[in-house]
Design a protein around this motif. Structure first.
Motif, PDB file in Angstrom:
ATOM      1  N   ALA A 183       0.830  -1.200   0.000  1.00  0.00           N
ATOM      2  CA  ALA A 183       0.000   0.000   0.000  1.00  0.00           C
ATOM      3  C   ALA A 183       0.864   1.249   0.000  1.00  0.00           C
ATOM      4  CB  ALA A 183      -0.913   0.000   1.220  1.00  0.00           C
ATOM      5  N   PHE A 184       0.350   2.301  -0.650  1.00  0.00           N
ATOM      6  CA  PHE A 184       1.050   3.583  -0.694  1.00  0.00           C
ATOM      7  C   PHE A 184       0.021   4.694  -0.515  1.00  0.00           C
ATOM      8  CE2 PHE A 184       3.008   7.261  -2.797  1.00  0.00           C
ATOM      9  CZ  PHE A 184       4.248   7.256  -2.158  1.00  0.00           C
ATOM     10  N   PRO A 185       0.313   5.701   0.309  1.00  0.00           N
ATOM     11  CA  PRO A 185      -0.670   6.779   0.554  1.00  0.00           C
ATOM     12  C   PRO A 185      -0.928   7.592  -0.715  1.00  0.00           C
ATOM     13  CG  PRO A 185       1.444   7.332   1.538  1.00  0.00           C
ATOM     14  CD  PRO A 185       1.545   5.912   1.082  1.00  0.00           C
ATOM     15  N   ARG A 186      -2.189   7.769  -1.027  1.00  0.00           N
ATOM     16  CA  ARG A 186      -2.543   8.473  -2.251  1.00  0.00           C
ATOM     17  C   ARG A 186      -2.353   9.979  -2.097  1.00  0.00           C
ATOM     18  NH1 ARG A 186      -7.347   7.119   0.248  1.00  0.00           N
ATOM     19  NH2 ARG A 186      -8.750   8.866   0.689  1.00  0.00           N
ATOM     20  N   LYS A 187      -2.322  10.657  -3.220  1.00  0.00           N
ATOM     21  CA  LYS A 187      -2.192  12.108  -3.222  1.00  0.00           C
ATOM     22  C   LYS A 187      -3.471  12.755  -2.713  1.00  0.00           C
ATOM     23  CE  LYS A 187       1.247  13.157  -6.769  1.00  0.00           C
ATOM     24  NZ  LYS A 187       1.475  13.835  -8.071  1.00  0.00           N
ATOM     25  N   ARG A 188      -3.321  13.956  -2.193  1.00  0.00           N
ATOM     26  CA  ARG A 188      -4.466  14.733  -1.737  1.00  0.00           C
ATOM     27  C   ARG A 188      -4.440  16.084  -2.430  1.00  0.00           C
ATOM     28  NH1 ARG A 188      -6.494  12.936   3.479  1.00  0.00           N
ATOM     29  NH2 ARG A 188      -7.329  15.042   3.761  1.00  0.00           N
ATOM     30  N   LEU A 189      -5.607  16.580  -2.778  1.00  0.00           N
ATOM     31  CA  LEU A 189      -5.697  17.888  -3.425  1.00  0.00           C
ATOM     32  C   LEU A 189      -5.734  19.023  -2.426  1.00  0.00           C
ATOM     33  CD1 LEU A 189      -8.292  17.041  -6.234  1.00  0.00           C
ATOM     34  CD2 LEU A 189      -5.802  17.158  -6.407  1.00  0.00           C
ATOM     35  N   ARG A 190      -6.064  18.709  -1.182  1.00  0.00           N
ATOM     36  CA  ARG A 190      -6.144  19.740  -0.153  1.00  0.00           C
ATOM     37  C   ARG A 190      -5.815  19.127   1.191  1.00  0.00           C
ATOM     38  NH1 ARG A 190     -11.496  19.180   1.808  1.00  0.00           N
ATOM     39  NH2 ARG A 190     -11.457  21.272   2.725  1.00  0.00           N
ATOM     40  N   ARG A 191      -5.590  19.976   2.186  1.00  0.00           N
ATOM     41  CA  ARG A 191      -5.282  19.558   3.563  1.00  0.00           C
ATOM     42  C   ARG A 191      -4.019  18.705   3.628  1.00  0.00           C
ATOM     43  NH1 ARG A 191      -9.145  20.086   7.314  1.00  0.00           N
ATOM     44  NH2 ARG A 191      -8.418  18.232   8.422  1.00  0.00           N
ATOM     45  N   ASN A 192      -3.036  19.029   2.780  1.00  0.00           N
ATOM     46  CA  ASN A 192      -1.775  18.281   2.804  1.00  0.00           C
ATOM     47  C   ASN A 192      -0.878  18.659   3.974  1.00  0.00           C
ATOM     48  OD1 ASN A 192      -1.620  16.494   0.380  1.00  0.00           O
ATOM     49  ND2 ASN A 192      -2.083  18.405  -0.672  1.00  0.00           N
ATOM     50  N   PHE A 193      -1.104  19.814   4.577  1.00  0.00           N
ATOM     51  CA  PHE A 193      -0.190  20.298   5.618  1.00  0.00           C
ATOM     52  C   PHE A 193      -0.843  20.325   6.998  1.00  0.00           C
ATOM     53  CE2 PHE A 193       0.947  22.330   1.560  1.00  0.00           C
ATOM     54  CZ  PHE A 193       2.213  21.804   1.406  1.00  0.00           C
ATOM     55  N   THR A 194      -1.962  19.655   7.158  1.00  0.00           N
ATOM     56  CA  THR A 194      -2.572  19.553   8.477  1.00  0.00           C
ATOM     57  C   THR A 194      -1.831  18.503   9.310  1.00  0.00           C
ATOM     58  OG1 THR A 194      -4.143  17.854   7.782  1.00  0.00           O
ATOM     59  CG2 THR A 194      -4.821  20.153   7.498  1.00  0.00           C
ATOM     60  N   ALA A 195      -1.935  18.655  10.616  1.00  0.00           N
ATOM     61  CA  ALA A 195      -1.256  17.714  11.513  1.00  0.00           C
ATOM     62  C   ALA A 195      -1.788  16.293  11.330  1.00  0.00           C
ATOM     63  CB  ALA A 195      -1.441  18.162  12.965  1.00  0.00           C
ATOM     64  N   GLU A 196      -3.086  16.159  11.063  1.00  0.00           N
ATOM     65  CA  GLU A 196      -3.666  14.835  10.877  1.00  0.00           C
ATOM     66  C   GLU A 196      -3.110  14.147   9.631  1.00  0.00           C
ATOM     67  OE1 GLU A 196      -8.072  12.746  10.344  1.00  0.00           O
ATOM     68  OE2 GLU A 196      -7.838  14.930  10.249  1.00  0.00           O
ATOM     69  N   THR A 197      -3.015  14.885   8.520  1.00  0.00           N
ATOM     70  CA  THR A 197      -2.489  14.303   7.284  1.00  0.00           C
ATOM     71  C   THR A 197      -1.024  13.927   7.441  1.00  0.00           C
ATOM     72  OG1 THR A 197      -4.040  15.571   5.940  1.00  0.00           O
ATOM     73  CG2 THR A 197      -2.081  14.725   4.837  1.00  0.00           C
ATOM     74  N   ILE A 198      -0.227  14.803   8.063  1.00  0.00           N
ATOM     75  CA  ILE A 198       1.197  14.529   8.244  1.00  0.00           C
ATOM     76  C   ILE A 198       1.401  13.303   9.136  1.00  0.00           C
ATOM     77  CG2 ILE A 198       3.330  15.432   9.254  1.00  0.00           C
ATOM     78  CD1 ILE A 198       2.441  18.210   8.318  1.00  0.00           C
ATOM     79  N   ALA A 199       0.584  13.190  10.196  1.00  0.00           N
ATOM     80  CA  ALA A 199       0.715  12.035  11.088  1.00  0.00           C
ATOM     81  C   ALA A 199       0.354  10.740  10.368  1.00  0.00           C
ATOM     82  CB  ALA A 199      -0.180  12.223  12.310  1.00  0.00           C
ATOM     83  N   LYS A 200      -0.737  10.763   9.588  1.00  0.00           N
ATOM     84  CA  LYS A 200      -1.135   9.562   8.855  1.00  0.00           C
ATOM     85  C   LYS A 200      -0.081   9.168   7.825  1.00  0.00           C
ATOM     86  CE  LYS A 200      -6.169   9.590   9.208  1.00  0.00           C
ATOM     87  NZ  LYS A 200      -7.435   9.632   8.442  1.00  0.00           N
ATOM     88  N   ARG A 201       0.474  10.146   7.134  1.00  0.00           N
ATOM     89  CA  ARG A 201       1.497   9.832   6.134  1.00  0.00           C
ATOM     90  C   ARG A 201       2.774   9.332   6.792  1.00  0.00           C
ATOM     91  NH1 ARG A 201       1.101  14.364   1.253  1.00  0.00           N
ATOM     92  NH2 ARG A 201      -0.692  13.401   0.231  1.00  0.00           N
ATOM     93  N   SER A 202       3.110   9.864   7.937  1.00  0.00           N
ATOM     94  CA  SER A 202       4.300   9.379   8.645  1.00  0.00           C
ATOM     95  C   SER A 202       4.162   7.903   8.954  1.00  0.00           C
ATOM     96  CB  SER A 202       4.504  10.180   9.941  1.00  0.00           C
ATOM     97  OG  SER A 202       4.745  11.535   9.670  1.00  0.00           O
ATOM     98  N   ARG A 203       3.002   7.518   9.470  1.00  0.00           N
ATOM     99  CA  ARG A 203       2.769   6.110   9.767  1.00  0.00           C
ATOM    100  C   ARG A 203       2.759   5.270   8.493  1.00  0.00           C
ATOM    101  NH1 ARG A 203       0.178   4.845  14.776  1.00  0.00           N
ATOM    102  NH2 ARG A 203       0.185   6.621  16.190  1.00  0.00           N
ATOM    103  N   ALA A 204       2.154   5.814   7.441  1.00  0.00           N
ATOM    104  CA  ALA A 204       2.081   5.065   6.187  1.00  0.00           C
ATOM    105  C   ALA A 204       3.461   4.861   5.575  1.00  0.00           C
ATOM    106  CB  ALA A 204       1.176   5.798   5.205  1.00  0.00           C
ATOM    107  N   PHE A 205       4.339   5.872   5.657  1.00  0.00           N
ATOM    108  CA  PHE A 205       5.685   5.734   5.098  1.00  0.00           C
ATOM    109  C   PHE A 205       6.505   4.716   5.880  1.00  0.00           C
ATOM    110  CE2 PHE A 205       5.322  10.288   3.352  1.00  0.00           C
ATOM    111  CZ  PHE A 205       4.851   9.810   2.143  1.00  0.00           C
ATOM    112  N   GLU A 206       6.352   4.679   7.184  1.00  0.00           N
ATOM    113  CA  GLU A 206       7.036   3.652   7.979  1.00  0.00           C
ATOM    114  C   GLU A 206       6.578   2.257   7.546  1.00  0.00           C
ATOM    115  OE1 GLU A 206       7.686   6.047  12.211  1.00  0.00           O
ATOM    116  OE2 GLU A 206       6.290   4.396  12.078  1.00  0.00           O
ATOM    117  N   GLN A 207       5.267   2.087   7.407  1.00  0.00           N
ATOM    118  CA  GLN A 207       4.718   0.795   7.011  1.00  0.00           C
ATOM    119  C   GLN A 207       5.152   0.435   5.590  1.00  0.00           C
ATOM    120  OE1 GLN A 207       0.400   0.574   6.752  1.00  0.00           O
ATOM    121  NE2 GLN A 207       0.445  -1.339   7.901  1.00  0.00           N
ATOM    122  N   PHE A 208       5.193   1.424   4.717  1.00  0.00           N
ATOM    123  CA  PHE A 208       5.612   1.215   3.325  1.00  0.00           C
ATOM    124  C   PHE A 208       7.044   0.693   3.262  1.00  0.00           C
ATOM    125  CE2 PHE A 208       7.540   3.340  -0.486  1.00  0.00           C
ATOM    126  CZ  PHE A 208       6.919   2.573  -1.463  1.00  0.00           C
TER     127      PHE A 208
END
Length: 370
Positions: A192-217
């Motif tokens: 799995a790879f986190p998909r792109k987002r058109l908005r809310r890319n710099f919110t704390a929630e998005t950054i936290a989710k992507r951090s976890r996703a990149f570790e798992q990736f």
């Protein structure tokens, strides 16, 4: 913790025998500081690190947060089955366990427990590589804005005084994902790879989710043998450092280059590629920078490490430069240089024009890194 356990044992033993120490008696209670015994929580640490990531829905996140919080609480001392602190009939108390150990024949059990403890202390736990996003920062440039993720590469079961680190943005991960899917389409089908987002890319929630996703990736990629050994995966980690270190060395910024070469060394060590051509180039960079900074013993040590790797190779573009650098440094620091001189003589007799060969620094600067 140790102090509390000893305190319970004393009171339990005193209660079993029906004796109480007088309040103002002549004997003083022995004070056992809590720092006198340290617990080895390495296994718990690796478990927490390996479970820091998941790519879940909103409903799963609440359960995940509750689980994370529970894992960080301090554990109570282990109790016997059916035993509860402060109960009278829930099982045997601490005093009864200790008195049972003092009965005839209990020395065998004590010796068995001690032997089991010694074996467990001497056993080597299997290690694996962990990827942990330790920080994420929003970077604003003239024409772009992005999030830079700092990732530590950690071996489970041990402490790294100087961990190997990388800093990558979403586009770097996306490029790695695209390259691997082109070459390993079957293996990558379940990654799995986190998909792109058109908005809310710099919110704390998005950054936290992507951090976890990149570790798992990265953990998933590293678990697949073919991908773990591929140049695409490996160079994602250390090629940017090699390129930056080479530029710094070319411009004479040896102290800055040394730190970058050292991080590239640690990255390749964690990834298990300490016999590749890139690693030999890294050793050359470390030797050259240490020599330029007048740290000759360190430079000599890296040359020796490179020559050990080149021991089984009859010819290599870096063999002659490393031998010449090693002879020069050994003479400077007063080390034995006879073996390197003999190998150089063998190369001359084989017809290799050593006088026309570039120095180690020249090889380092001219090496194409793409």
């Amino acid at each position: 913790m140790a102090a509390r356990i000893l305190h319970r044992l004393r009171h339990a033993l005193a209660g079993e025998g029906g004796r109480e120490e007088p309040a103002g008696g002549g004997g003083e209670a022995e004070d056992c500081p809590e720092s006198s015994e340290l617990e080895d929580d390495t296994e718990g640490l690796s478990t927490r690190l390996s479970g820091t990531l998941s790519f879940t829905s909103h409903e799963d996140e609440e359960e995940e947060e509750e689980g994370d919080g529970a894992s960080e609480e301090l554990e109570e001392p282990p109790q016997a089955p059916g035993t509860a602190a402060g109960t009278e009939d829930g099982g045997r108390c601490w005093g009864e366990w200790v008195s049972a150990a003092e009965r005839p024949g209990s020395s065998l059990l004590t010796r068995q427990l001690q032997e089991l403890w010694r074996r467990s202390r001497g056993s080597v736990a299997p290690q694996r590589l962990l990827f942990e996003v330790t920080s994420a920062s929003v970077v604003s440039e003239r024409s772009s804005k992005y999030v830079l993720y700092t990732i530590y590469l950690i071996r489970s079961g041990q402490f790294d005084k100087a961990p190997a680190t990388i800093a990558r943005r979403y586009s770097d991960f996306e490029q790695l994902n695209r390259r691997l899917r082109c070459r390993f389409s079957c293996d990558m089908a379940g990654v799995a790879f986190p998909r792109k987002r058109l908005r809310r890319n710099f919110t704390a929630e998005t950054i936290a989710k992507r951090s976890r996703a990149f570790e798992q990736f990265l953990s998933h990629l590293h678990s697949i043998d073919e991908i773990r050994r591929s140049p695409e995966f490996l160079e994602f980690f250390f090629l940017p450092d090699l390129q930056a270190a080479q530029r710094l060395t070319c411009t004479g910024m040896y102290r800055e280059a040394l730190a970058t070469w050292a991080n590239a060394y640690r990255l390749q060590d964690r990834l298990g590629v300490c016999s590749s051509g890139r690693f030999l180039l890294t050793l050359a960079g470390l030797a050259v920078c240490h020599q330029e900074l007048d740290q000759l013993s360190e430079a000599h040590g890296y040359c020796e490490q490179a020559l050990q790797l080149l021991e089984a190779q009859g010819s290599h573009p870096l063999l002659g430069p490393f031998l010449q650098a090693h002879v020069h440094l050994a003479w400077k620091v007063g080390k034995d240089k006879r073996r390197s001189e003999a190998r150089l003589q063998d190369l001359r007799e084989a017809g290799l024009p050593l006088q026309q060969q570039p120095s180690l620094k020249e090889c380092l600067i001219k090496e194409p890194l793409e």
